[in-house]
Enzyme design. Structure first.
Site, PDB file in Angstrom:
ATOM      1  N   HIS A   1       9.054  -0.497  -2.236  1.00 16.48           N
ATOM      2  CA  HIS A   1       9.568   0.438  -1.226  1.00 16.48           C
ATOM      3  C   HIS A   1      10.646   1.364  -1.776  1.00 16.48           C
ATOM      4  O   HIS A   1      11.222   2.148  -1.029  1.00 16.48           O
ATOM      5  CB  HIS A   1      10.092  -0.297   0.029  1.00 16.48           C
ATOM      6  CG  HIS A   1       9.010  -0.978   0.805  1.00 16.48           C
ATOM      7  ND1 HIS A   1       9.268  -1.942   1.754  1.00 16.48           N
ATOM      8  CD2 HIS A   1       7.664  -0.860   0.766  1.00 16.48           C
ATOM      9  CE1 HIS A   1       8.126  -2.378   2.264  1.00 16.48           C
ATOM     10  NE2 HIS A   1       7.141  -1.746   1.675  1.00 16.48           N
TER      11      HIS A   1
ATOM     12  N   HIS B   1       0.802  -1.236   0.000  1.00 15.03           N
ATOM     13  CA  HIS B   1       0.000   0.000   0.000  1.00 15.03           C
ATOM     14  C   HIS B   1       0.827   1.274   0.000  1.00 15.03           C
ATOM     15  O   HIS B   1       0.276   2.368   0.044  1.00 15.03           O
ATOM     16  CB  HIS B   1      -0.953  -0.001   1.196  1.00 15.03           C
ATOM     17  CG  HIS B   1      -0.254  -0.296   2.482  1.00 15.03           C
ATOM     18  ND1 HIS B   1      -0.847  -0.944   3.528  1.00 15.03           N
ATOM     19  CD2 HIS B   1       1.015  -0.061   2.872  1.00 15.03           C
ATOM     20  CE1 HIS B   1       0.030  -1.077   4.512  1.00 15.03           C
ATOM     21  NE2 HIS B   1       1.143  -0.537   4.135  1.00 15.03           N
TER      22      HIS B   1
END
Lengths: 474, 474, 474, 474
Positions: free
Chosen positions: A219, A183
């Protein structure tokens, strides 16, 4: 692929196998997500090495279903084996974690003894490296079980290190239909929506109102295009940057002591944008770990100057018991279960895969061209069209030379870890460890740190050939 | 290519243009090399921005030719312009350096203020980056002059940063016949010869008796094969490593205080070999700068533990005056000129290029396949066949994943510097600076260091667009 | 690698395993080469599926050794098994051929029935494709035996199709030290030497006096640089082309009827040079088969317009019996054995590999960068340094776009054949067959031709999975 | 990008520049498409080198708007210059053609004299090559004008050769927002829909109901995945193939004499599928021209065996006058204009680009990863998401080795033509011509054909440097 039946846009009898089904927080959120929607109904089989915890979650699931807010009907069942969870599954959800006190805490504390501070510690850096080393054998086993029990199921992986876990699944079972989900990009879209509101003077912009071109590795993805109602609005980032200069600004060590450990003020994202011209699409706590600059601090408090906090190992250790106690209170009825959703796209994604409404969202998949300039097969994160029984990645293009160079260093390390993990070759894993940007230690210290981590986590490294590892020799 | 005449294996009327002909030490050695051989005779035209120094060298050349040890006849002439040096040249030798007090000293001292210690400072790291930034405009000018005055001449570049200087020549004038030359690999072959003597119990092994497969970038090349009399002897490195363990061994800070600044004990080379499985073919002082580990020290003395010393800026500043004073004594006759050769392959190489005996040696050339896995066009160092008017690189193969990753980071930075230098784009150069493994500073410090270096060396950065550089903004 | 002893620059006790040792012409030449030199002595073990023929060659070898022209001492021995030939070998020579009447004749005659005429038929085209399909299982077996019996031996492959046979060896046994050798480039160098004599007005230029940069795949290699005494003399090709225009010139069908089948007038090489700017380094009879133009004829005689002849299958069938009868006469003493050397570099090459004088020559090796723009691992032909126990290819650079395109088509087919052969997948082999430039037949005819060839050569295709091949279905 | 206003999902004041606005059939269809929809309204400025014809179309446009079926309001205006058409355009439509009698007819007839029969002649083969050679200078000029007058406009190219025209636009103006559009894939989806109906026994399946993964180059794209309601239905192709075997089936020369020239019976598509395992996504008449097999016929009638006809040059020549006469009748009112739409996705595409409903469809764009294994920058055809002011290609993955090889040959030729066209280098264009699979002529014939075509179309080759072309020399 799927045995579920579609009726009037609704899918019944959806069969989900949840590996890591004893999860102390994520399970509750997923069950909430499943309860609060109209399109999917069926059964979830919860499997966990900690069977007790899976059973608690099954009971929690029933409790959630009993709530009046629950719309869709779902049955929850704890099962005693991986095979039981997987057999007949349409969808497999992977969300596992080793006991923090025996693993995560070491991942954080031992490097800290050597002056390597990690804000999260689950993706790269010494912590992420050891998490990867522990995960590879586990995810090989899971992939092999999927090949045996439900080769056509869609596998949604939420476990970190996202890239290495997903890559392991494909390395073990190349025909697997797995996708890594995260997310972070969604959160960044919310931030960008706020920038648009602020600098374009419009109201009520939501992350989903923006279209971004995202590319990189989980990330450490990067955005080079932002659209709002067809219009390019990438310049709101410049406006935001101007309004925040100088960076870092306004935070002194100690200022954030009372804040959540997950506090994030976009200082690092904006700083990286300023340096490299693309906007990084992950939280600052993750970004900080991919480069050697932000965590190069003498005092752990110093990182607060960048508007973030380190997550201490205490917090990680306490996470399980705290959540367990809360789950007990929920089951006892002494505390009301709060309906908070995951913020994930899981339900939309399952719906699309089952043949419902299509979705474009960011996913982690083996590179087949979506990220130009990075080797084929590496797990990369870009947008993709999620549709009936298929996920088609967008061709997101290339990265600028200097960003590509940083990304490639991590891809190289991740691929090295995969090769090492499948061979059980600890010396090879050590090479990836050394090439991690956070590992700038003097050589003997680097070796000593590596050995200390191996020693501390030895029970989780059983598949590795420790006997022949020269790095462990005196 | 060449107007020189060959007679009985000897080449007469060879015309050499020496750019950087005022060189305070290298010129003397080159003139010695030229005097002490039988195959080449002709004229050397010395050009230098410091014309006085070039004239001193011309006089020194005459003095050398008057010595009875001088075999070949050479005329030396200081010339007032680059055009004069280049016109009609068969061979151009490039060996230039900016005044150390105004440049090199800053390259070392300013980073040291920020805790970045550099053992040499001329290749990578902050020092190497700024040396590159100064060199690119200069070498563009030289390449353009060569294109105009002697496009068919062979250009032997000895100037550091070797890779960036040579790459600049090709970027400006793609048809240039330029090659970058460096003796580091030759020295390493001597070390390996000593290992062979020691561990194979044979006597009188010379570096030239070994054949090595070398590949990488200058000062960060790697050897994966060593042959002695057709036999693979790579295992002598293991034997040597075993005999030296643990690494680093036997040196404490201060132990080397009395030693030459160039002391090298193979500790870093052996340590890198141990970690990565290939033997690095450059001196430890160079190797230390390509990775973040060895120079990650709090006290500069600590580097002595690895058997090397930092070269202090004093030494660099004193280098020119010291050598100038000695040259004066040589010219006055108050000190005898010592015939010490360069240890370079220059004479053999010129001879081969002119059509004499062929030679296989390590060279720096644009990649056209010799280093697999690294982009085409980047300057790489491998063996090559040097023959009549041609240099044909060997296809040295690939590097192991983890070494390739380290090499590629530097290639990326070097290519970025070239792009930045040709565009005058300081912000782009800053990205290469940030991606250098030695630059692990906190972001504001990194920026501050970069700005300090720009300020200190501003007179040498006139071709850069400093006005529009955002990195210089407050 | 080698158990042989070097004495005064001579190598004694060299052990050679000769696979295909019953060879009816090449064996005699090789034995002559071995007899007429000073550096190598030892034993040759001849193995052949036709053991009788190997024994005849052993007797012929003794007869050659008895001649007074014989300088070096060699023992010849026919052995009953591959293992016997290989065990203890320093060098393995591969030169095998299936019985022409059962194979080669079909390779030529059946395509001719469909209007596909082949000048040689051993490399590409329908004939080369089926030769490859027969060879792959055989060369897998040989490679496996080498791995078992003499993994450190140098393997010199002279068998066509050179590329596919050599590629098979490496695919089966990646660590094999094999090299494919061919004299076509050497012959072209002789032609170029004649051009130099003619257009530069110098006398006595020999092919070995020239240095060429050669790159491509066997029988379809290309030269982009020719040097004579350091001077670039590529322009003699232009001069020769001008002197020969228009092309083809002076030959009418029938003119060459009385000539050798191997006649070559450089018409095709010069025509390809004219079209593509590089000079092809193989005989016209080979070149013609790589492109669809020269053999696109209605009447086989028409090819004579290009100064070459087709080699008829009769000649191929008669080759063995003719040579056998001659060998008998040699052994009976009714005809004197003529000392004619192979024109190959075999002795020089063995000498270099054993540690004697180094050699630069053209070789076929897996691509590791020597031919840029073509995939790694494919067998390519370039120059290489042959030295003690090592062969180091030169980085020959790239090909022009349009030549690279033609080369890549064949590389694609060869790689497809390897994949097909190792899998036994006839349908996959059929795809390579279809993509061959000579196969421009209407689709049904192409299929019919393929099926006819399979039927005719079925005894040699036992390793292929013919049962499941859809191409064979009605 | 766009000055048009959106109101209630409708876009008003859309400004379209139509280059080739005198088009004798396509203009009418486009105007019909524009009239019969609800979302777009505005102005079309028609520009053509034949201004008279553009004016006729403007009048036709008015006539169409006057029809009661016309929903949206559009103004049509013929303009005298390219600048007038482009200035202020939101969208530019390119659909140009040279006068068939002077160009297209030669493209077909002259090769036919040499036995090269072309079914269409507008993409590859001798005809496609010369069409490309004529188009490159024209499309450079158009791209330059777009850069000057409407750099932000979206450019929809419908002109063949699609790949080369679109590539030219990007080569001249890299920031152009151009896309090449073609309905062939859409037609193939209709065929596949019929297969699904037939072999899955479902009714009313439409092409738009299928999702296909398409990849390749225009008119030679390939499908490796077909989905219907989330289900993989690729196997209907096998079923269809089985039902049609043997191929070709049922057609004899002459059978199709009465049919439209555009008749297509999927014989070639199914045959290619059978051979290569992927289904080609273009009409058989196009596919036939990319490989040397189907048009290798002695009698042009023979091609009817594959269920297609050749389009004769008469038809091409008559096309313009026939259409002109019909247009006159429409304008005079002596014949009613029939509302037939293009079958193109043009309106949907414009709507999406303006910010309306998104669309996934096949497009031709520079490769940035969407077709793995083919060079970046080449124009490739894959699916893409068309959205507000953006087109994002899908990463369609790789092609099987043997298909990739065929595709790459054409990509190589197309890139060579671009290089040649921008340099005016006719000899380089000739290399592409020679490497075309249809050009299997004997060399002198190939040259003669090329020269004949140059001579016939000389007025359209003014930008080429014919004087220095060696291919034109006697």
């Amino acid at each position: 692929m799927c045995e579920s039946h579609e009726e009037d846009g609704r899918f019944e009898d959806v069969s989900i196998g949840f590996v890591g089904g004893g999860s102390r927080d994520w399970a509750g959120k997923m069950m909430t997500d499943l309860a609060r929607q109209h399109t999917l109904e069926g059964e979830v089989r919860l499997y966990d090495v900690d069977q007790e915890s899976a059973e608690q979650n099954a009971r929690l699931g029933e409790l959630i279903q009993d709530r009046e807010e629950a719309i869709a009907e779902w049955d929850y069942r704890a099962v005693p084996s991986l095979a039981d969870a997987l057999s007949g599954a349409d969808v497999v959800v992977l969300s596992t974690q080793d006991p923090p006190a025996e693993t995560f805490a070491h991942d954080l504390d031992i490097p800290a003894e050597y002056g390597i501070y990690q804000s999260v510690g689950d993706t790269v850096g010494p912590g992420g490296t050891f998490r990867a080393m522990r995960a590879i054998p586990q995810y090989r086993e899971i992939a092999a079980a999927i090949r045996e029990h439900c080769p056509d199921a869609w596998v949604l992986n939420y476990t970190n290190p996202m890239t290495v876990c997903t890559r392991t699944l494909y390395e073990e079972f190349p025909d697997i239909k797995a996708v890594g989900l995260c997310h972070e990009v969604l959160h960044v879209k919310e931030d960008l929506a706020a920038y648009v509101e602020k600098h374009r003077d419009v109201a009520d912009v939501d992350g989903d109102d923006l279209r971004v071109n995202v590319k990189g590795i989980n990330h450490f993805t990067w955005i080079d295009d932002v659209r709002f109602r067809s219009e390019g609005v990438f310049d709101v980032i410049d406006a935001e940057l101007d309004s925040q200069l100088p960076l870092p600004g306004g935070f002194e060590p100690g200022d954030l002591d009372g804040e959540t450990f997950y506090v994030d003020n976009d200082q690092i994202a904006l700083d990286l944008y300023r340096r490299f011209g693309l906007f990084p699409a992950a939280g600052d706590r993750h970004l900080a770990e991919f480069v050697p600059w932000y965590l190069n601090i003498d005092d752990p408090q110093d990182v607060q100057r960048w508007g973030i906090r380190l997550t201490p190992s205490d917090h990680r250790i306490e996470h399980w018991p705290t959540n367990e106690r809360q789950r007990e209170r929920h089951l006892e009825g002494t505390e009301e279960f709060e309906f908070t959703d995951t913020g994930e796209k899981m339900v939309e994604l399952m719906t699309a895969l089952l043949g419902g409404e299509e979705l474009v969202t960011n996913v982690n998949l083996p590179n087949r061209g979506q990220l130009s300039g990075v080797r084929e097969g590496a797990i990369v994160e870009t947008n993709a069209l999620v549709t009936g029984d298929d996920i088609v990645p967008h061709a997101a293009g290339d990265l600028p030379e200097q960003v590509r160079s940083m990304v490639r260093t991590h891809v190289s390390n991740q691929e090295t870890l995969i090769e090492a993990g499948f061979a059980g070759d600890l010396d090879l894993a050590y090479r990836a460890f050394l090439n991690d940007p956070l590992v700038t230690l003097p050589p003997e210290d680097a070796r000593s740190l590596f050995v200390d981590l191996v020693d501390a986590e030895r029970p989780y490294l059983t598949d590795w050939n420790l006997e022949e590892a020269t790095v462990l020799e005196a």
